[in-house]
Design a protein around this motif. Structure first.
Motif, PDB file in Angstrom:
ATOM      1  N   VAL A   7      29.479  59.246  11.212  1.00  0.00           N
ATOM      2  CA  VAL A   7      29.511  60.035   9.983  1.00  0.00           C
ATOM      3  C   VAL A   7      29.930  61.443  10.376  1.00  0.00           C
ATOM      4  O   VAL A   7      29.186  62.161  11.056  1.00  0.00           O
ATOM      5  CB  VAL A   7      28.147  60.051   9.274  1.00  0.00           C
ATOM      6  N   CYS A   8      31.134  61.837   9.994  1.00  0.00           N
ATOM      7  CA  CYS A   8      31.711  63.105  10.442  1.00  0.00           C
ATOM      8  C   CYS A   8      31.263  64.274   9.569  1.00  0.00           C
ATOM      9  O   CYS A   8      30.863  64.089   8.416  1.00  0.00           O
ATOM     10  CB  CYS A   8      33.229  63.000  10.447  1.00  0.00           C
ATOM     11  N   THR A   9      31.371  65.476  10.124  1.00  0.00           N
ATOM     12  CA  THR A   9      30.981  66.693   9.412  1.00  0.00           C
ATOM     13  C   THR A   9      31.947  67.820   9.766  1.00  0.00           C
ATOM     14  O   THR A   9      32.563  67.817  10.822  1.00  0.00           O
ATOM     15  CB  THR A   9      29.555  67.153   9.784  1.00  0.00           C
ATOM     16  N   ARG A  10      32.027  68.795   8.885  1.00  0.00           N
ATOM     17  CA  ARG A  10      32.827  69.992   9.177  1.00  0.00           C
ATOM     18  C   ARG A  10      31.958  71.155   9.619  1.00  0.00           C
ATOM     19  O   ARG A  10      32.461  72.194  10.047  1.00  0.00           O
ATOM     20  CB  ARG A  10      33.654  70.402   7.960  1.00  0.00           C
ATOM     21  N   GLY A  11      30.669  71.012   9.526  1.00  0.00           N
ATOM     22  CA  GLY A  11      29.757  72.072   9.913  1.00  0.00           C
ATOM     23  C   GLY A  11      28.336  71.581   9.754  1.00  0.00           C
ATOM     24  O   GLY A  11      28.103  70.455   9.326  1.00  0.00           O
ATOM     25  N   VAL A  12      27.402  72.435  10.097  1.00  0.00           N
ATOM     26  CA  VAL A  12      26.001  72.043  10.056  1.00  0.00           C
ATOM     27  C   VAL A  12      25.238  72.947   9.096  1.00  0.00           C
ATOM     28  O   VAL A  12      25.235  74.171   9.256  1.00  0.00           O
ATOM     29  CB  VAL A  12      25.363  72.126  11.459  1.00  0.00           C
ATOM     30  N   ASP A  13      24.619  72.350   8.088  1.00  0.00           N
ATOM     31  CA  ASP A  13      23.688  73.072   7.229  1.00  0.00           C
ATOM     32  C   ASP A  13      22.564  72.115   6.869  1.00  0.00           C
ATOM     33  O   ASP A  13      22.765  70.896   6.799  1.00  0.00           O
ATOM     34  CB  ASP A  13      24.376  73.613   5.979  1.00  0.00           C
TER      35      ASP A  13
ATOM     36  N   ILE B 297      22.656  68.010   6.032  1.00  0.00           N
ATOM     37  CA  ILE B 297      22.112  67.028   6.973  1.00  0.00           C
ATOM     38  C   ILE B 297      21.154  66.079   6.267  1.00  0.00           C
ATOM     39  O   ILE B 297      21.258  64.854   6.395  1.00  0.00           O
ATOM     40  CB  ILE B 297      21.410  67.743   8.146  1.00  0.00           C
ATOM     41  N   PHE B 298      20.213  66.633   5.501  1.00  0.00           N
ATOM     42  CA  PHE B 298      19.254  65.776   4.795  1.00  0.00           C
ATOM     43  C   PHE B 298      19.966  64.881   3.770  1.00  0.00           C
ATOM     44  O   PHE B 298      19.611  63.710   3.596  1.00  0.00           O
ATOM     45  CB  PHE B 298      18.190  66.629   4.112  1.00  0.00           C
ATOM     46  N   GLU B 299      20.991  65.429   3.128  1.00  0.00           N
ATOM     47  CA  GLU B 299      21.729  64.642   2.137  1.00  0.00           C
ATOM     48  C   GLU B 299      22.473  63.486   2.809  1.00  0.00           C
ATOM     49  O   GLU B 299      22.468  62.354   2.316  1.00  0.00           O
ATOM     50  CB  GLU B 299      22.721  65.547   1.401  1.00  0.00           C
ATOM     51  N   ALA B 300      23.121  63.777   3.950  1.00  0.00           N
ATOM     52  CA  ALA B 300      23.852  62.726   4.666  1.00  0.00           C
ATOM     53  C   ALA B 300      22.910  61.638   5.170  1.00  0.00           C
ATOM     54  O   ALA B 300      23.234  60.442   5.121  1.00  0.00           O
ATOM     55  CB  ALA B 300      24.628  63.334   5.835  1.00  0.00           C
ATOM     56  N   ILE B 301      21.750  62.039   5.646  1.00  0.00           N
ATOM     57  CA  ILE B 301      20.765  61.059   6.128  1.00  0.00           C
ATOM     58  C   ILE B 301      20.384  60.092   5.011  1.00  0.00           C
ATOM     59  O   ILE B 301      20.311  58.874   5.221  1.00  0.00           O
ATOM     60  CB  ILE B 301      19.527  61.777   6.687  1.00  0.00           C
TER      61      ILE B 301
ATOM     62  N   VAL C  87      21.547  57.362   7.759  1.00  0.00           N
ATOM     63  CA  VAL C  87      21.683  57.771   9.162  1.00  0.00           C
ATOM     64  C   VAL C  87      20.466  57.319   9.964  1.00  0.00           C
ATOM     65  O   VAL C  87      19.321  57.432   9.509  1.00  0.00           O
ATOM     66  CB  VAL C  87      21.850  59.302   9.255  1.00  0.00           C
ATOM     67  N   SER C  88      20.722  56.809  11.168  1.00  0.00           N
ATOM     68  CA  SER C  88      19.630  56.350  12.033  1.00  0.00           C
ATOM     69  C   SER C  88      19.492  57.185  13.290  1.00  0.00           C
ATOM     70  O   SER C  88      18.460  57.140  13.953  1.00  0.00           O
ATOM     71  CB  SER C  88      19.853  54.886  12.431  1.00  0.00           C
ATOM     72  N   TYR C  89      20.542  57.949  13.626  1.00  0.00           N
ATOM     73  CA  TYR C  89      20.524  58.674  14.898  1.00  0.00           C
ATOM     74  C   TYR C  89      21.377  59.931  14.780  1.00  0.00           C
ATOM     75  O   TYR C  89      22.430  59.917  14.124  1.00  0.00           O
ATOM     76  CB  TYR C  89      21.059  57.763  16.005  1.00  0.00           C
ATOM     77  N   MET C  90      20.918  61.013  15.395  1.00  0.00           N
ATOM     78  CA  MET C  90      21.660  62.269  15.425  1.00  0.00           C
ATOM     79  C   MET C  90      21.163  63.106  16.594  1.00  0.00           C
ATOM     80  O   MET C  90      20.154  62.787  17.219  1.00  0.00           O
ATOM     81  CB  MET C  90      21.466  63.046  14.121  1.00  0.00           C
ATOM     82  N   CYS C  91      21.906  64.152  16.920  1.00  0.00           N
ATOM     83  CA  CYS C  91      21.499  65.111  17.941  1.00  0.00           C
ATOM     84  C   CYS C  91      21.355  66.472  17.278  1.00  0.00           C
ATOM     85  O   CYS C  91      22.079  66.777  16.329  1.00  0.00           O
ATOM     86  CB  CYS C  91      22.532  65.182  19.068  1.00  0.00           C
ATOM     87  N   ALA C  92      20.455  67.286  17.787  1.00  0.00           N
ATOM     88  CA  ALA C  92      20.253  68.599  17.184  1.00  0.00           C
ATOM     89  C   ALA C  92      19.634  69.543  18.199  1.00  0.00           C
ATOM     90  O   ALA C  92      18.595  69.235  18.783  1.00  0.00           O
ATOM     91  CB  ALA C  92      19.355  68.492  15.955  1.00  0.00           C
TER      92      ALA C  92
ATOM     93  N   ASN D 197      17.175  53.655   6.952  1.00  0.00           N
ATOM     94  CA  ASN D 197      16.904  53.442   8.373  1.00  0.00           C
ATOM     95  C   ASN D 197      15.912  54.461   8.925  1.00  0.00           C
ATOM     96  O   ASN D 197      15.919  55.621   8.499  1.00  0.00           O
ATOM     97  CB  ASN D 197      18.204  53.561   9.191  1.00  0.00           C
ATOM     98  N   PRO D 198      15.078  54.064   9.883  1.00  0.00           N
ATOM     99  CA  PRO D 198      14.288  55.053  10.606  1.00  0.00           C
ATOM    100  C   PRO D 198      15.220  55.969  11.388  1.00  0.00           C
ATOM    101  O   PRO D 198      16.322  55.558  11.765  1.00  0.00           O
ATOM    102  CB  PRO D 198      13.409  54.209  11.539  1.00  0.00           C
ATOM    103  N   VAL D 199      14.811  57.194  11.601  1.00  0.00           N
ATOM    104  CA  VAL D 199      15.670  58.196  12.235  1.00  0.00           C
ATOM    105  C   VAL D 199      15.107  58.601  13.591  1.00  0.00           C
ATOM    106  O   VAL D 199      13.913  58.870  13.731  1.00  0.00           O
ATOM    107  CB  VAL D 199      15.801  59.456  11.349  1.00  0.00           C
ATOM    108  N   ARG D 200      15.982  58.645  14.586  1.00  0.00           N
ATOM    109  CA  ARG D 200      15.624  59.242  15.868  1.00  0.00           C
ATOM    110  C   ARG D 200      16.598  60.383  16.136  1.00  0.00           C
ATOM    111  O   ARG D 200      17.756  60.334  15.718  1.00  0.00           O
ATOM    112  CB  ARG D 200      15.636  58.209  16.993  1.00  0.00           C
ATOM    113  N   VAL D 201      16.093  61.412  16.793  1.00  0.00           N
ATOM    114  CA  VAL D 201      16.898  62.601  17.022  1.00  0.00           C
ATOM    115  C   VAL D 201      16.755  63.029  18.473  1.00  0.00           C
ATOM    116  O   VAL D 201      15.662  62.998  19.035  1.00  0.00           O
ATOM    117  CB  VAL D 201      16.493  63.744  16.059  1.00  0.00           C
ATOM    118  N   ALA D 202      17.878  63.397  19.084  1.00  0.00           N
ATOM    119  CA  ALA D 202      17.869  63.902  20.456  1.00  0.00           C
ATOM    120  C   ALA D 202      18.080  65.403  20.425  1.00  0.00           C
ATOM    121  O   ALA D 202      18.917  65.909  19.670  1.00  0.00           O
ATOM    122  CB  ALA D 202      18.970  63.231  21.275  1.00  0.00           C
TER     123      ALA D 202
END
Length: 536
Positions: free
Chosen positions: A232-238, A242-246, A251-256, A279-284
């Protein structure tokens, strides 16, 4: 039996087994299957080859986390050319240095960032300029879509797993950036390790909050693709996005980075959004250790599972993980103190903490040494910098990459970074960890962000100074006094660690990947001094 490890295998596998499955959710609203993605990649490879790009040529990509970046990376590598991603937050002088240093032949750029390249075109060796929207780009740029509006036939050259296939430039926090050369083999093994330790599966939905330019998105351009998962691509981070995309994309996985986690926590406190889709979410997270309060918010309030990882551009990047579930009870609050540590070495990775003589420090969780690492995911060399390469691998211990990070090791071998060598404070002969001080400051309700550096002291040589971004957002009305900060640290730390100097600021200088650029603060603080006392 020996089979060469090639980065091109990841997309080849996804096309072979998941061709009809959705591969990419683009920022343009388009959605591509793996077969469609692969076809676009082939057509770009053919166009680049037709315009003279050959094996070994360096081709830069200046793009946020869009499908164009993914396509360009694989199109470049299919030709045996060297993918050279650029940090889109740099300035023209930086681009001039990198394009010239790497001898870049061609560049594929996003229309919003191409304007930074236009002023330096005459002073770099780059000949081919491609924009994803040529009409919106000033200057003479070929249009990406027009370029790939053709059949996708190209000649894939013979490649060796020992060929350099990517050059990733360091953040340049201590001088000119260096080009980190990585081979097919290093990238492939790192992606295998990421797939294992980050538990990547074919049904994962990965949200691109981590810059793709940052060590190839920590190897996720390979791992997510090779497993047949969804980007799931993005042009920036806000935070809202992020919550909307999840929610919308499950979304099940992301880095932050820790700074992103703090941003999400602040947004959650104010807006109380839904934090999980189907999906459950895990974050690195990586970089500076996140405060325990942040980890607690992510796991107990968001309902996500946090993995704290560690590494450097030169090391893949990832070499350790705190996701060691046999060492903590998942329902106990003690897990936060373990997850805050950088953790244990990845599979097949030799991570050590050594003293000045290259000897391992004891596992007493008290003695500080430098982290050194040897592993198949570690870089090959710095681009055309043999002396810097030699020093990086042979300072305290021959044959190990020296990270410059200072850490302690507990009884299980779990690392806990205490500082960078240059950031350690030596006050009156005592070593003080700026990370420990910063973590203490984060517990204060009026502190939104903080950086601690050594400041000159006539009495002690150095003394801790804190630069604090107040929770109020206004350094002129921070809601707390310097004296109260001093007293707050005095109640929680040994006397010699107390912060006596405080400066409230609007924000802290950071790199594009969220690392605080302490050297800027340090240089400003010491500009009137003849030398910096007590540097490690």
């Amino acid at each position: 039996m020996h089979k060469p490890l090639l980065t091109t295998d990841f997309l080849d596998r996804a096309r072979n087994h998941y061709g009809d499955q959705e591969a990419v959710v683009a920022t343009t609203g388009e959605r591509f299957t793996y077969e469609e993605l692969g076809d676009r990649v082939d057509r770009l490879s053919a166009a680049l080859q037709e315009r003279g790009v050959e094996k070994g040529d360096r081709v830069a990509v200046l793009d946020p986390n869009t499908h164009y970046h993914l396509e360009a990376a694989y199109a470049i590598m299919q030709l045996g050319a060297i993918h050279t991603p650029l940090n889109y937050r740099l300035v023209p002088d930086d681009f001039e240095y990198i394009l010239d240093d790497a001898g870049v032949t061609a560049i594929v750029a996003d229309h919003e960032h191409a304007e930074k390249v236009e002023p330096i075109r005459e002073s770099v060796p780059t000949e081919l300029y491609v924009s994803n929207d040529a009409d919106a780009t000033e200057g003479d740029w070929e249009d990406y879509e027009a370029l790939i509006d053709r059949e996708g036939e190209y000649d894939r050259p013979e490649m060796s797993e020992d060929d350099v296939i990517t050059i990733n430039y360091t953040s340049g926090t201590t001088g000119d950036p260096k080009g980190v050369c990585r081979t097919h083999r290093a990238e492939t093994i790192h992606a295998y390790l990421v797939s294992t330790h980050q538990e990547i599966r074919d049904d994962d939905v990965y949200l691109w909050t981590l810059p793709m330019f940052h060590v190839n998105g920590w190897g996720h351009i390979y791992a997510i693709t090779g497993m047949g998962a969804r980007h799931v691509c993005t042009r920036g981070v806000d935070a809202e996005g992020i919550f909307e995309a999840i929610r919308q994309e499950d979304v099940s996985y992301m880095c932050a980075a820790p700074t992103v986690l703090n941003m999400l926590s602040d947004y959650y406190d104010e807006h109380d959004p839904e934090t999980i889709g189907a999906n459950p979410v895990r974050v690195a997270t990586a970089g500076a250790a996140p405060p325990e309060a942040t980890i607690r918010a992510v796991e107990d309030e968001f309902g996500w599972y946090l993995k704290h990882v560690y590494g450097a551009t030169e090391t893949g990047p990832l070499i350790t993980t705190s996701d060691c579930r046999r060492l903590f009870d998942e329902d106990a609050s003690e897990r936060f103190s373990i997850k805050k540590r950088q953790g244990l070495g990845y599979l097949g990775t030799d991570v050590r903490v050594v003293d000045e003589d290259g000897e391992d420090v004891p596992r007493d969780d008290a003695t500080i040494g430098e982290i050194v690492v040897r592993g198949n995911q570690v870089m090959d060399s710095y681009w055309e910098k043999p002396e810097a390469t030699e020093e990086a691998f042979n300072d305290r211990l021959e044959g190990y990459y020296h990270t410059g990070d200072l850490a302690m090791v507990d009884e299980h071998g779990m690392l806990s970074i205490q500082d960078r060598k240059k950031d350690i404070i030596i006050s009156g002969g005592e070593n003080i960890s700026t990370i420990e001080l910063e973590d203490t400051l984060f517990d204060h309700p009026e502190v939104a962000d903080a950086a601690v550096i050594p400041a000159p002291s006539e009495k002690w040589g150095e003394t801790p100074k804190a630069f604090i971004v107040p929770a109020s957002g206004d350094p002129n009305d921070p809601g707390v006094t310097p004296e109260e900060i001093t007293e707050f640290t005095r109640e929680r730390l040994a006397g010699y660690k107390v912060i006596h100097e405080v400066e409230f600021v609007k924000n802290l200088p950071t790199t594009a990947t969220g690392k605080t650029q302490k050297f800027e603060l340090r240089e400003r603080e010491w500009e009137d001094e003849e030398s910096m006392v007590g540097q490690g």
